[in-house]
Design a protein around this motif. Structure first.
Motif, short mmCIF file in Angstrom:
data_model
loop_
_atom_site.label_atom_id
_atom_site.label_comp_id
_atom_site.label_asym_id
_atom_site.label_seq_id
_atom_site.Cartn_x
_atom_site.Cartn_y
_atom_site.Cartn_z
N ALA A 58 35.73 -2.74 8.63
CA ALA A 58 35.14 -4.04 8.99
C ALA A 58 34.98 -4.18 10.50
O ALA A 58 33.98 -4.73 10.97
N LEU A 59 35.94 -3.68 11.27
CA LEU A 59 35.82 -3.72 12.72
C LEU A 59 34.59 -2.95 13.20
O LEU A 59 33.85 -3.42 14.07
N HIS A 60 34.38 -1.78 12.63
CA HIS A 60 33.21 -0.99 13.01
C HIS A 60 31.92 -1.67 12.57
O HIS A 60 30.93 -1.69 13.32
N LEU A 85 30.59 -10.41 3.58
CA LEU A 85 30.80 -11.22 2.38
C LEU A 85 29.74 -12.30 2.37
O LEU A 85 29.93 -13.40 2.92
N PRO A 86 28.59 -12.02 1.78
CA PRO A 86 27.44 -12.93 1.90
C PRO A 86 27.60 -14.17 1.03
O PRO A 86 28.41 -14.21 0.11
N ARG A 109 27.82 -12.90 -3.64
CA ARG A 109 29.18 -13.14 -3.18
C ARG A 109 30.23 -12.87 -4.28
O ARG A 109 31.19 -12.12 -4.05
N PRO A 110 30.09 -13.47 -5.48
CA PRO A 110 31.08 -13.18 -6.51
C PRO A 110 31.08 -11.72 -6.95
O PRO A 110 32.12 -11.21 -7.39
N VAL A 111 29.94 -11.05 -6.84
CA VAL A 111 29.89 -9.62 -7.18
C VAL A 111 30.75 -8.83 -6.19
O VAL A 111 31.54 -7.95 -6.58
N HIS A 112 30.61 -9.12 -4.89
CA HIS A 112 31.45 -8.47 -3.89
C HIS A 112 32.93 -8.79 -4.14
O HIS A 112 33.80 -7.93 -3.97
N ARG A 113 33.21 -10.02 -4.54
CA ARG A 113 34.58 -10.40 -4.85
C ARG A 113 35.13 -9.54 -6.00
O ARG A 113 36.27 -9.08 -5.97
N THR A 164 22.89 -3.03 -3.70
CA THR A 164 23.44 -4.19 -2.99
C THR A 164 23.80 -3.79 -1.56
O THR A 164 24.39 -2.73 -1.34
N ARG A 165 23.43 -4.64 -0.62
CA ARG A 165 23.73 -4.35 0.78
C ARG A 165 25.23 -4.15 0.99
O ARG A 165 26.05 -4.86 0.43
N PHE A 166 25.58 -3.18 1.81
CA PHE A 166 26.97 -2.84 2.09
C PHE A 166 27.75 -4.07 2.53
O PHE A 166 27.30 -4.84 3.37
N GLY A 167 28.93 -4.25 1.91
CA GLY A 167 29.74 -5.42 2.23
C GLY A 167 31.18 -5.23 1.81
O GLY A 167 31.67 -4.11 1.65
N MET A 168 31.87 -6.35 1.62
CA MET A 168 33.31 -6.33 1.37
C MET A 168 33.67 -5.55 0.11
O MET A 168 34.69 -4.85 0.08
#
Length: 219
Positions: free
Chosen positions: A18-20, A85-86, A91-95, A148-152
């Motif tokens: 996440a920092l990167h 985390l869009p 959002r719930p999918v990333h969750r 899906t765009r890269f995320g959490m």
């Protein structure tokens, strides 16, 4: 900001990715902070996190944060959009993917600890079934993960795959889930993922140590 860190921790790796991704890696001081599930942490660690776990992020104005997801979400809102985390339907999918990735990590870490402090075999039997079921669920989601765009969610899942390679390379997970392994390898070329590979204390990959986990028949 100051991050309490270990090169071996998959939860720390999530924060490092996440920092990167947020462009904040250069703004954080990294502090090597040894902790162990089986030992009482020092008073300095307990003063920062009463649960005695890392990662811990000292933010300055916003105080002290712990838990990899809490820290990742904090870093996410420091960054300009797009978010890891869009908002909206994804959002719930990333969750859900985050829960799967973290769930696998929790089981793997407890499995590792059980080697030093033996637990009833019933735990290992149940954990193996749960890990295999979680990996199968992720494999089923691969088309959506790719679209899906890269995320959490991706961060949690790639950390789980990385920890399997780091501690459980002899488990047969790659042979059992070849499409999932290929997806993880593809993500491994992403700059934030490649820069945060788990290593031993000397900076080298730990590789496989026999842990008794067998996922080879999970297909």
């Amino acid at each position: 900001m100051r991050l309490h860190w270990s090169p071996r921790s998959p939860y720390v790796r999530k924060v490092m990715i996440a920092l990167h991704e947020t462009g904040l890696a250069g703004s954080v001081e990294i502090v090597r902070t040894p902790v162990s599930f089986l030992t009482v942490p020092g008073t300095a660690v307990l003063a920062l996190n009463p649960l005695g776990k890392i990662p811990i992020l000292e933010t300055g104005e916003d105080g002290i944060l712990y838990d990899s997801n809490v820290i990742c979400e904090y870093l996410d809102v420091q960054n300009a959009a797009p978010r890891l985390l869009p908002e909206g339907a994804s959002r719930p999918v990333h969750r859900r993917w985050t829960v799967l990735g973290d769930g696998v990590l929790d089981l793997l870490v407890r499995w590792q600890v059980s080697q030093a402090a033996p637990e009833p075999d019933a735990f290992r039997d149940a954990a193996q079934i749960k890990i295999a079921a979680a990996l199968a669920a992720v494999a089923k989601d691969l088309p959506k993960l790719r679209d899906t765009r890269f995320g959490m969610g991706h961060i949690a899942l790639v950390a789980a795959a990385g920890h399997l390679d780091f501690r459980f390379a002899d488990s047969g997970w790659r042979a059992a889930f070849p499409d999932l392994a290929a997806w993880a390898d593809d993500l491994g070329t992403r700059a934030s993922v490649a820069a945060t590979v788990q290593t031993d204390e000397d900076g080298t990959p730990l590789g496989s140590r026999p842990q008794g986990l067998d996922l080879s028949q999970s297909r």
